[in-house]
Design a protein around this motif. Structure first.
Motif, short mmCIF file in Angstrom:
data_model
loop_
_atom_site.label_atom_id
_atom_site.label_comp_id
_atom_site.label_asym_id
_atom_site.label_seq_id
_atom_site.Cartn_x
_atom_site.Cartn_y
_atom_site.Cartn_z
N ILE A 181 100.06 71.65 46.35
CA ILE A 181 100.57 71.59 47.72
C ILE A 181 102.08 71.39 47.62
O ILE A 181 102.56 70.30 47.28
CB ILE A 181 99.92 70.46 48.53
CG1 ILE A 181 98.40 70.63 48.56
CG2 ILE A 181 100.49 70.43 49.95
CD1 ILE A 181 97.67 69.51 49.30
N ASP A 182 102.79 72.47 47.83
CA ASP A 182 104.25 72.46 47.70
C ASP A 182 104.87 72.11 49.05
O ASP A 182 104.72 72.85 50.02
CB ASP A 182 104.71 73.85 47.24
CG ASP A 182 106.20 74.07 47.46
OD1 ASP A 182 106.96 73.13 47.20
OD2 ASP A 182 106.58 75.17 47.89
N LEU A 183 105.57 70.99 49.12
CA LEU A 183 106.16 70.52 50.36
C LEU A 183 107.55 71.11 50.62
O LEU A 183 108.27 70.66 51.51
CB LEU A 183 106.24 68.99 50.36
CG LEU A 183 104.92 68.24 50.17
CD1 LEU A 183 105.17 66.74 50.10
CD2 LEU A 183 103.94 68.57 51.29
N GLY A 184 107.92 72.13 49.85
CA GLY A 184 109.29 72.63 49.86
C GLY A 184 109.83 73.04 51.22
O GLY A 184 111.04 73.01 51.45
N GLN A 185 108.95 73.46 52.14
CA GLN A 185 109.44 73.87 53.46
C GLN A 185 109.70 72.68 54.38
O GLN A 185 110.32 72.84 55.43
CB GLN A 185 108.43 74.82 54.11
CG GLN A 185 108.27 76.14 53.38
CD GLN A 185 107.59 77.18 54.25
OE1 GLN A 185 108.17 77.70 55.20
NE2 GLN A 185 106.33 77.49 53.91
N LEU A 186 109.27 71.49 53.98
CA LEU A 186 109.53 70.29 54.78
C LEU A 186 110.84 69.66 54.28
O LEU A 186 110.86 68.64 53.60
CB LEU A 186 108.37 69.31 54.66
CG LEU A 186 106.98 69.87 54.97
CD1 LEU A 186 105.94 68.75 54.90
CD2 LEU A 186 106.93 70.55 56.32
N ASN A 187 111.95 70.29 54.64
CA ASN A 187 113.23 69.95 54.02
C ASN A 187 114.33 69.61 55.02
O ASN A 187 115.52 69.78 54.74
CB ASN A 187 113.70 71.10 53.12
CG ASN A 187 113.86 72.41 53.88
OD1 ASN A 187 113.62 72.47 55.09
ND2 ASN A 187 114.26 73.46 53.18
N THR A 188 113.96 69.10 56.17
CA THR A 188 114.95 68.78 57.19
C THR A 188 115.58 67.41 56.94
O THR A 188 114.96 66.50 56.38
CB THR A 188 114.32 68.78 58.59
OG1 THR A 188 113.20 67.87 58.60
CG2 THR A 188 113.83 70.18 58.96
N VAL A 189 116.85 67.27 57.38
CA VAL A 189 117.57 66.00 57.34
C VAL A 189 118.15 65.75 58.73
O VAL A 189 118.96 66.54 59.21
CB VAL A 189 118.71 66.02 56.30
CG1 VAL A 189 119.48 64.70 56.33
CG2 VAL A 189 118.18 66.31 54.91
#
Length: 495
Positions: free
Chosen positions: A114-122
């Motif tokens: 499960i790659d969380l790479g798209q959940l990258n907001t700051v």
């Protein structure tokens, strides 16, 4: 096979089916046939670029293997991926930066990534200094936004690891004397639990779980976002750094100097890092980086004993908080962040500094370089971080067990080529050196920072004997089937 593909596609629980009963193609069918809430969610399989991008790791030493990967575009799809995996008893691992290197990760075979790479907001509220980040945000992603908002926060010494993943194990770094640990700045989490439910976790919502996740978080859920309290800039965000190279004739005097900072002589603003390295021109040397989070005159007082040893001075320079990690050591951070190398690591926490132990270990490292030229990228790194702010937080506030630590010692073995015997050689040497350092650490036995754990340490070494009864009870409550078991797993009963 007695189960049916329609049952798989429907996402129904299949009692008695274990991971070994599912072929790679069956696992792929589960996830390719699912209906995802967002068109941006990516399902990929071995052989594709998207699968490589979703699974490539910083270290390939004892790494997990996967039949499929899911890169969710939404929190809801993270929850769905967990639900599908657990209902079919497919082992899984959720990752952000993929810089974890414990050998326990290698126990996952033919599972789901499960790659969380798209959940990258700051997102930063400048008025309150509150920052919320996605589960895959790396330290490098926050430097500029945090600094430009007029704040700073504790970070590690490398820019590429995922901030949430580091935080869940404690989050140590060079300014622990001033800012404490990352878990001390953590306000809340959004967590997907073992049953696929999304919950808020904080002091006010599921507080017992919040306690556990601050120090042992990899065992309890998938974090989709985390909220932190930032700190105002110290010294206008200016950090002074002195870098030098020590030749072997200076080793003994240098380690005696370091030992003088034992006890109460290490000020909150200081940080000292030294690493043995092999240079093709100079041979075996020690690279040192001393930093000071304060004004120039105080920094120069701190640097003077080092400079009085007459090392090879590479420079004394002022850096802004947002670029210091990526700029020091000639920008070597970029080299340290390259994926795909062998990295076998052993770690030791210490309350005390021991010149005799350091001198002996570095002499043996020099002999190792001579005997194994293909492993000259290996190092012993000793990072000395003050702990005043970390100690100011009561020990029972979080599950993290080692707040008294001032020195983090990492034995990092890396090699090239196909020398199969090097794993056995480095395993034996790593355990030997680990025992040597632990004997003078000031702790009664081995204390190990879980984020750097090799994976063969005792539970007590990783989690602390006084924390384990409560952790095990919470594990039984929140993850009774141990689906989150591949990163230094906890038991559901202790003792």
């Amino acid at each position: 096979m007695w189960f049916s593909l329609p049952a798989l596609l429907a996402g129904l629980a299949l009692p008695g089916v274990h991971a070994a009963a599912l072929s790679r193609s069956d696992i792929q069918t589960v996830f390719s046939g699912a209906q995802w809430s967002s068109a941006g969610t990516i399902v990929s399989f071995p052989g594709s670029d998207s699968f490589t991008n979703a699974t490539e790791r910083w270290s390939v030493f004892h790494q997990p293997t996967y039949a499929a990967s899911v890169s969710p575009a939404t929190e809801a799809d993270v929850a769905k991926a967990v639900t599908l995996a657990t209902s079919h008893r497919i082992p899984f691992l959720a990752t952000g930066g993929r810089h974890g290197y414990t050998t326990t990760l290698g126990e996952l075979h033919n599972g789901l990534a499960i790659d969380l790479g798209q959940l990258n907001t700051v997102n930063i509220d400048k008025s309150t200094g509150v920052m919320t980040i996605g589960g895959a945000v790396r330290f490098s992603d926050i430097y500029n936004p945090v600094f430009e908002a007029g704040y700073e926060i504790q970070t590690g010494t490398c820019s590429c690891p995922g901030m949430v993943g580091v935080t869940l194990g404690g989050g140590v770094g060079p300014w622990a004397g001033v800012h404490g640990l990352d878990i001390d700045a953590l306000l809340s989490l959004r967590v997907v639990t073992a049953n696929g439910t999304v919950i808020d976790v904080s002091d006010n919502s599921n507080p017992d779980l919040f306690w556990a996740m601050r120090g042992a978080g990899a065992n309890f859920g998938v974090v989709t976002s985390a909220t932190y309290q930032l700190q105002p800039l110290v010294n206008d965000g200016q950090i002074w750094v002195a870098e030098a190279i020590l030749t072997p004739d200076l080793f003994s005097n240098y380690f005696k100097l370091v030992e003088t900072y034992d006890g109460g002589n290490l000020k909150p603003e200081m940080a000292i890092i030294q690493a043995g390295v092999y240079d093709d021109a100079a041979g075996f040397v020690i690279a040192v980086t001393w930093s000071y989070l304060g004004p120039e005159d105080k920094a120069n007082e701190f640097f003077k004993p080092l400079l009085d040893l007459n090392p090879i001075v590479l420079g004394i320079q002022n850096y802004q908080w947002n670029n210091v990690i990526q700029s020091v050591s000639g920008g070597s951070d970029a080299q340290r962040c390259i994926d795909g190398a062998i990295n076998s690591i052993y770690t030791i926490d210490a309350k005390n500094f021991s010149a005799a132990t350091y001198e002996t270990a570095y002499a043996e490292l020099g002999a190792f370089y001579e005997a194994h030229p293909e492993a000259r990228g290996s190092t012993i790194q000793i990072s000395i971080f003050p702990n005043q702010a970390a100690l100011a937080v009561p020990d029972d506030r979080t599950a993290y067990p080692w707040r008294e630590t001032k020195a983090y010692i990492d034995l990092i073995f890396t090699w090239t080529g196909t020398n199969q015997s090097l794993e056995k050689t480095t395993d034996a040497l790593g355990r030997q050196w680990r025992s040597t350092f632990a004997a003078t650490s000031g702790y009664p036995g081995l204390a190990a920072y879980v984020n750097s754990a090799h994976g063969d340490e005792s539970l007590e070494s990783r989690y602390g004997a006084n924390k384990l009864p409560r952790l095990a009870a919470l594990k039984k409550t929140w993850d009774p089937n141990n689906v989150f078991r591949f990163n230094n797993k906890l038991p559901t009963k202790y003792p």
